[in-house]
Design an enzyme around this catalytic site. Structure first.
Site, PDB file in Angstrom:
ATOM      1  N   ASP A  17      16.594 -12.319  -3.251  1.00  0.00           N
ATOM      2  CA  ASP A  17      16.612 -13.111  -4.476  1.00  0.00           C
ATOM      3  C   ASP A  17      18.012 -13.690  -4.681  1.00  0.00           C
ATOM      4  O   ASP A  17      18.909 -13.445  -3.856  1.00  0.00           O
ATOM      5  CB  ASP A  17      16.142 -12.262  -5.661  1.00  0.00           C
ATOM      6  CG  ASP A  17      17.053 -11.094  -5.985  1.00  0.00           C
ATOM      7  OD1 ASP A  17      18.209 -11.052  -5.490  1.00  0.00           O
ATOM      8  OD2 ASP A  17      16.624 -10.208  -6.741  1.00  0.00           O
ATOM      9  N   TRP A  47      -8.481  -5.439  15.021  1.00  0.00           N
ATOM     10  CA  TRP A  47      -9.612  -5.458  14.075  1.00  0.00           C
ATOM     11  C   TRP A  47     -10.753  -6.350  14.569  1.00  0.00           C
ATOM     12  O   TRP A  47     -11.919  -6.059  14.317  1.00  0.00           O
ATOM     13  CB  TRP A  47      -9.165  -5.875  12.680  1.00  0.00           C
ATOM     14  CG  TRP A  47      -8.190  -4.935  12.029  1.00  0.00           C
ATOM     15  CD1 TRP A  47      -7.060  -5.294  11.341  1.00  0.00           C
ATOM     16  CD2 TRP A  47      -8.227  -3.502  11.961  1.00  0.00           C
ATOM     17  NE1 TRP A  47      -6.397  -4.186  10.880  1.00  0.00           N
ATOM     18  CE2 TRP A  47      -7.098  -3.065  11.242  1.00  0.00           C
ATOM     19  CE3 TRP A  47      -9.095  -2.541  12.455  1.00  0.00           C
ATOM     20  CZ2 TRP A  47      -6.813  -1.723  10.997  1.00  0.00           C
ATOM     21  CZ3 TRP A  47      -8.816  -1.196  12.218  1.00  0.00           C
ATOM     22  CH2 TRP A  47      -7.691  -0.803  11.497  1.00  0.00           C
ATOM     23  N   THR A  59      -8.301  -2.515   7.047  1.00  0.00           N
ATOM     24  CA  THR A  59      -8.016  -1.403   6.132  1.00  0.00           C
ATOM     25  C   THR A  59      -7.407  -1.929   4.827  1.00  0.00           C
ATOM     26  O   THR A  59      -6.208  -1.803   4.600  1.00  0.00           O
ATOM     27  CB  THR A  59      -7.055  -0.380   6.785  1.00  0.00           C
ATOM     28  OG1 THR A  59      -5.867  -1.060   7.183  1.00  0.00           O
ATOM     29  CG2 THR A  59      -7.689   0.305   7.972  1.00  0.00           C
ATOM     30  N   PRO A  60      -8.225  -2.516   3.962  1.00  0.00           N
ATOM     31  CA  PRO A  60      -7.667  -3.032   2.714  1.00  0.00           C
ATOM     32  C   PRO A  60      -7.133  -1.926   1.807  1.00  0.00           C
ATOM     33  O   PRO A  60      -7.594  -0.788   1.827  1.00  0.00           O
ATOM     34  CB  PRO A  60      -8.838  -3.765   2.064  1.00  0.00           C
ATOM     35  CG  PRO A  60     -10.053  -3.266   2.741  1.00  0.00           C
ATOM     36  CD  PRO A  60      -9.655  -2.751   4.078  1.00  0.00           C
ATOM     37  N   LYS A  90     -14.090   8.505   2.783  1.00  0.00           N
ATOM     38  CA  LYS A  90     -14.169   7.059   2.995  1.00  0.00           C
ATOM     39  C   LYS A  90     -12.835   6.371   2.764  1.00  0.00           C
ATOM     40  O   LYS A  90     -12.770   5.149   2.738  1.00  0.00           O
ATOM     41  CB  LYS A  90     -15.228   6.438   2.071  1.00  0.00           C
ATOM     42  CG  LYS A  90     -16.637   6.810   2.447  1.00  0.00           C
ATOM     43  CD  LYS A  90     -17.620   6.009   1.629  1.00  0.00           C
ATOM     44  CE  LYS A  90     -19.025   6.245   2.123  1.00  0.00           C
ATOM     45  NZ  LYS A  90     -19.975   5.362   1.452  1.00  0.00           N
TER      46      LYS A  90
END
Length: 137
Positions: A17, A47, A59-60, A90
């Site tokens: 920044d 994937w 893998t969200p 899961k």
């Protein structure tokens, strides 16, 4: 013993920044890359391949908790150590430690799932594929 995979990042001028410190969303971009790098280092196929073989598209992220300890700036060499802290039915908890040398800059834990896609396009959480878990332990 938990497997730890390291991922290297060099802080660029554009990552910072106007005050010259890394803009915080960049840490999340880097740990997302470290997450995929972890699976690659463990031998998990890309994937695109797991989509065909296991129905896993990726893998969200479903939850994240981060603590920023110290700042980073342009030119810093960072190391992101990634591990699986917990396997669930899961989902799983992935842990990250962002280091500059021996200094901890950020600690983060994320809950992720192995996602599949239904015929209508919606996502769902797969049970943890045993083959992937075996590679990552």
């Amino acid at each position: 013993m938990t497997r730890v995979v390291s991922y290297a990042v060099r802080v660029e001028f554009g990552d910072c920044d106007p005050a010259g410190i890394v803009w915080f969303p960049n840490f999340f971009r880097w740990i997302d890359a470290a997450s995929r790098h972890f699976f690659i280092a463990c031998g998990v196929p890309p994937w695109a391949e797991t989509t065909q073989t296991l129905g896993v598209i990726g893998t969200p992220l479903v939850d994240t908790h981060a603590k920023f300890v110290k700042t980073a700036t342009y030119g810093d060499a960072l190391q992101i150590d990634t591990s699986i802290a917990e396997w669930r039915g899961k989902s799983f908890v992935q842990r990250y430690r962002v280091l500059r040398g021996d200094d901890l800059l950020m600690a983060c834990e994320e809950v992720r799932i192995f996602a599949g896609r239904r015929d209508d396009g919606s996502l769902f959480a797969h049970a943890i594929p045993p083959s992937i878990r075996a590679l990552c332990e």
